[in-house]
Design a protein around this motif. Structure first.
Motif, PDB file in Angstrom:
ATOM      1  N   ARG A  42       0.841  -1.212   0.000  1.00 49.73           N
ATOM      2  CA  ARG A  42       0.000   0.000   0.000  1.00 49.73           C
ATOM      3  C   ARG A  42       0.864   1.246   0.000  1.00 49.73           C
ATOM      4  NH1 ARG A  42      -2.617   3.571   3.760  1.00 49.73           N
ATOM      5  NH2 ARG A  42      -4.687   4.117   2.973  1.00 49.73           N
ATOM      6  N   ALA A  43       1.911   1.257   0.820  1.00 45.72           N
ATOM      7  CA  ALA A  43       2.811   2.412   0.867  1.00 45.72           C
ATOM      8  C   ALA A  43       3.496   2.622  -0.477  1.00 45.72           C
ATOM      9  CB  ALA A  43       3.842   2.229   1.972  1.00 45.72           C
ATOM     10  N   VAL A  55      -6.015  -4.977 -12.312  1.00 45.49           N
ATOM     11  CA  VAL A  55      -5.823  -3.531 -12.303  1.00 45.49           C
ATOM     12  C   VAL A  55      -6.977  -2.963 -13.116  1.00 45.49           C
ATOM     13  CG1 VAL A  55      -4.319  -1.617 -12.944  1.00 45.49           C
ATOM     14  CG2 VAL A  55      -3.321  -3.786 -12.212  1.00 45.49           C
ATOM     15  N   GLU A  56      -7.808  -2.134 -12.469  1.00 47.30           N
ATOM     16  CA  GLU A  56      -8.990  -1.583 -13.132  1.00 47.30           C
ATOM     17  C   GLU A  56      -9.040  -0.080 -12.934  1.00 47.30           C
ATOM     18  OE1 GLU A  56     -11.903  -3.354 -10.637  1.00 47.30           O
ATOM     19  OE2 GLU A  56     -11.819  -5.290 -11.649  1.00 47.30           O
ATOM     20  N   SER A  57      -9.663   0.589 -13.871  1.00 41.41           N
ATOM     21  CA  SER A  57      -9.958   2.012 -13.687  1.00 41.41           C
ATOM     22  C   SER A  57     -11.127   2.141 -12.736  1.00 41.41           C
ATOM     23  CB  SER A  57     -10.335   2.640 -15.021  1.00 41.41           C
ATOM     24  OG  SER A  57      -9.301   3.398 -15.525  1.00 41.41           O
ATOM     25  N   ALA A  58     -11.008   3.012 -11.767  1.00 31.44           N
ATOM     26  CA  ALA A  58     -12.073   3.201 -10.782  1.00 31.44           C
ATOM     27  C   ALA A  58     -12.353   4.685 -10.648  1.00 31.44           C
ATOM     28  CB  ALA A  58     -11.670   2.606  -9.441  1.00 31.44           C
ATOM     29  N   GLY A  59     -13.200   5.187 -11.519  1.00 34.00           N
ATOM     30  CA  GLY A  59     -13.540   6.606 -11.459  1.00 34.00           C
ATOM     31  C   GLY A  59     -12.325   7.466 -11.729  1.00 34.00           C
ATOM     32  N   ALA A  60     -11.897   8.220 -10.740  1.00 37.93           N
ATOM     33  CA  ALA A  60     -10.755   9.119 -10.892  1.00 37.93           C
ATOM     34  C   ALA A  60      -9.446   8.442 -10.505  1.00 37.93           C
ATOM     35  CB  ALA A  60     -10.964  10.355 -10.034  1.00 37.93           C
ATOM     36  N   GLY A  61      -9.447   7.151 -10.271  1.00 34.07           N
ATOM     37  CA  GLY A  61      -8.228   6.473  -9.837  1.00 34.07           C
ATOM     38  C   GLY A  61      -8.097   5.092 -10.444  1.00 34.07           C
ATOM     39  N   VAL A  62      -7.239   4.314  -9.840  1.00 29.65           N
ATOM     40  CA  VAL A  62      -6.971   2.944 -10.280  1.00 29.65           C
ATOM     41  C   VAL A  62      -7.173   2.022  -9.094  1.00 29.65           C
ATOM     42  CG1 VAL A  62      -5.217   1.395 -11.211  1.00 29.65           C
ATOM     43  CG2 VAL A  62      -5.297   3.766 -11.972  1.00 29.65           C
ATOM     44  N   LEU A  94      -6.423  -1.674  -7.605  1.00 31.25           N
ATOM     45  CA  LEU A  94      -5.594  -2.875  -7.722  1.00 31.25           C
ATOM     46  C   LEU A  94      -6.069  -3.908  -6.718  1.00 31.25           C
ATOM     47  CD1 LEU A  94      -3.321  -0.454  -8.377  1.00 31.25           C
ATOM     48  CD2 LEU A  94      -1.944  -2.507  -8.512  1.00 31.25           C
ATOM     49  N   VAL A  95      -6.181  -5.137  -7.183  1.00 28.65           N
ATOM     50  CA  VAL A  95      -6.457  -6.269  -6.300  1.00 28.65           C
ATOM     51  C   VAL A  95      -5.212  -7.135  -6.349  1.00 28.65           C
ATOM     52  CG1 VAL A  95      -7.910  -8.268  -5.867  1.00 28.65           C
ATOM     53  CG2 VAL A  95      -8.935  -6.153  -6.745  1.00 28.65           C
ATOM     54  N   PHE A  96      -4.659  -7.431  -5.180  1.00 23.75           N
ATOM     55  CA  PHE A  96      -3.428  -8.210  -5.137  1.00 23.75           C
ATOM     56  C   PHE A  96      -3.500  -9.260  -4.036  1.00 23.75           C
ATOM     57  CE2 PHE A  96      -2.876  -4.333  -2.709  1.00 23.75           C
ATOM     58  CZ  PHE A  96      -2.285  -4.737  -1.534  1.00 23.75           C
ATOM     59  N   ARG A  97      -2.727 -10.313  -4.239  1.00 29.93           N
ATOM     60  CA  ARG A  97      -2.643 -11.425  -3.286  1.00 29.93           C
ATOM     61  C   ARG A  97      -1.265 -11.406  -2.650  1.00 29.93           C
ATOM     62  NH1 ARG A  97      -3.775 -16.785  -5.996  1.00 29.93           N
ATOM     63  NH2 ARG A  97      -5.905 -16.102  -5.668  1.00 29.93           N
ATOM     64  N   ALA A 132      -7.498  -5.132  -1.722  1.00 24.65           N
ATOM     65  CA  ALA A 132      -7.798  -4.174  -2.783  1.00 24.65           C
ATOM     66  C   ALA A 132      -7.400  -2.791  -2.293  1.00 24.65           C
ATOM     67  CB  ALA A 132      -9.275  -4.209  -3.133  1.00 24.65           C
ATOM     68  N   GLN A 133      -6.810  -2.035  -3.193  1.00 26.94           N
ATOM     69  CA  GLN A 133      -6.407  -0.666  -2.880  1.00 26.94           C
ATOM     70  C   GLN A 133      -6.775   0.228  -4.050  1.00 26.94           C
ATOM     71  OE1 GLN A 133      -4.858   0.742  -0.017  1.00 26.94           O
ATOM     72  NE2 GLN A 133      -5.497   2.572  -1.112  1.00 26.94           N
ATOM     73  N   VAL A 134      -7.480   1.292  -3.766  1.00 25.68           N
ATOM     74  CA  VAL A 134      -7.793   2.302  -4.776  1.00 25.68           C
ATOM     75  C   VAL A 134      -6.772   3.417  -4.629  1.00 25.68           C
ATOM     76  CG1 VAL A 134      -9.505   3.955  -5.610  1.00 25.68           C
ATOM     77  CG2 VAL A 134     -10.232   1.721  -4.767  1.00 25.68           C
ATOM     78  N   VAL A 135      -6.116   3.746  -5.741  1.00 27.16           N
ATOM     79  CA  VAL A 135      -5.107   4.800  -5.748  1.00 27.16           C
ATOM     80  C   VAL A 135      -5.678   5.962  -6.557  1.00 27.16           C
ATOM     81  CG1 VAL A 135      -2.746   5.412  -6.348  1.00 27.16           C
ATOM     82  CG2 VAL A 135      -3.277   3.084  -5.620  1.00 27.16           C
ATOM     83  N   ARG A 136      -5.858   7.089  -5.889  1.00 29.33           N
ATOM     84  CA  ARG A 136      -6.391   8.297  -6.533  1.00 29.33           C
ATOM     85  C   ARG A 136      -5.335   9.391  -6.475  1.00 29.33           C
ATOM     86  NH1 ARG A 136     -10.948   7.817  -2.690  1.00 29.33           N
ATOM     87  NH2 ARG A 136     -12.271   6.218  -3.534  1.00 29.33           N
ATOM     88  N   PRO A 137      -5.339  10.264  -7.450  1.00 31.27           N
ATOM     89  CA  PRO A 137      -4.390  11.377  -7.386  1.00 31.27           C
ATOM     90  C   PRO A 137      -4.763  12.411  -6.324  1.00 31.27           C
ATOM     91  CG  PRO A 137      -5.550  11.352  -9.513  1.00 31.27           C
ATOM     92  CD  PRO A 137      -6.026  10.187  -8.730  1.00 31.27           C
ATOM     93  N   ALA A 138      -5.913  12.258  -5.690  1.00 29.80           N
ATOM     94  CA  ALA A 138      -6.328  13.201  -4.643  1.00 29.80           C
ATOM     95  C   ALA A 138      -5.424  13.075  -3.422  1.00 29.80           C
ATOM     96  CB  ALA A 138      -7.777  12.914  -4.255  1.00 29.80           C
ATOM     97  N   ALA A 139      -5.542  14.036  -2.546  1.00 29.35           N
ATOM     98  CA  ALA A 139      -4.674  14.062  -1.362  1.00 29.35           C
ATOM     99  C   ALA A 139      -5.068  13.015  -0.322  1.00 29.35           C
ATOM    100  CB  ALA A 139      -4.720  15.443  -0.731  1.00 29.35           C
ATOM    101  N   THR A 140      -6.333  12.565  -0.328  1.00 29.24           N
ATOM    102  CA  THR A 140      -6.783  11.603   0.677  1.00 29.24           C
ATOM    103  C   THR A 140      -6.765  10.191   0.097  1.00 29.24           C
ATOM    104  OG1 THR A 140      -8.507  13.272   0.950  1.00 29.24           O
ATOM    105  CG2 THR A 140      -8.438  11.497   2.525  1.00 29.24           C
TER     106      THR A 140
END
Length: 143
Positions: free
Chosen positions: A60-61, A89-96, A98-101, A124-132
Motif C-alpha cells: 500500500r505504501a 488492475v482496473e480504472s475506478a472513477g478518478a483512480g486505479v 488494484l487487487v493483489f494477493r 484491494a487498494q484504490v489509488v487516486r491522485p487526490a490528497a486523501t
C-alpha cells in the motif's frame, strides 16, 4: 522379631506406587504433546498472518508513493514487493483499483520437528491522485 516378607512387601508397594506414578506421567505426556504441538502451530500461523498484513501495508505504501501513476506503473510497483501477486488492475472513477494477493510461507523448528505455515490473503487498494488515500480492504481470494 519379624517373620518373613516384611521388607519385600514394602518394596512391592513402593514398586507398585512407582509404576502407577510412571503410568500417570506417561499418560499426561501423551495427552499434552498434541496440545502443545497445536499451540505451537497456531503461534506460527499467527506470525505468518501478521507478516501477510505487514507485506500488504508495504505494498500500500509503495502504491500511494506515486498516486498519479498509471495502471501499469502501479502494477510494477506492487509486483516489486516480495510475496505480492497482482490479480487485477482496473480504472475506478478518478483512480486505479488494484487487487493483489500476498502469500507468506514460514517454517520453524520446534521440539516437535519442523512446522510450516502457508498463509495468503487478498487485498484491494484504490489509488487516486487526490490528497486523501482510500483505505485498503481485505477480500476473499478467488480460487
Amino acid at each position: 522379631m519379624r517373620f518373613g516378607g516384611g521388607t519385600s512387601a514394602r518394596r512391592r508397594r513402593r514398586l507398585v506406587a512407582a509404576a502407577a506414578l510412571a503410568a500417570l506421567a506417561a499418560a499426561g505426556v501423551l495427552a499434552a504433546v498434541p496440545l502443545l504441538r497445536d499451540r505451537s502451530q497456531d503461534r506460527l500461523d499467527r506470525r505468518a498472518d501478521r507478516e501477510v498484513t505487514a507485506t500488504a501495508q508495504r505494498t500500500r505504501a509503495a502504491l500511494l508513493a506515486t498516486p498519479s501513476a498509471s495502471g501499469p506503473a502501479l502494477r510494477d510497483a506492487a509486483d516489486a514487493v516480495d510475496g505480492v501477486e497482482v490479480l487485477t488492475v482496473e480504472s475506478a472513477g478518478a483512480g486505479v483499483r488494484l487487487v493483489f494477493r500476498v502469500r507468506v510461507a514460514k517454517t520453524a523448528a520446534s521440539v516437535f520437528g519442523w512446522q510450516q505455515a502457508n498463509v495468503g490473503a487478498c487485498f484491494a487498494q484504490v489509488v487516486r491522485p487526490a490528497a486523501t488515500p482510500a483505505p485498503m480492504e481485505r477480500l476473499p481470494c478467488p480460487d
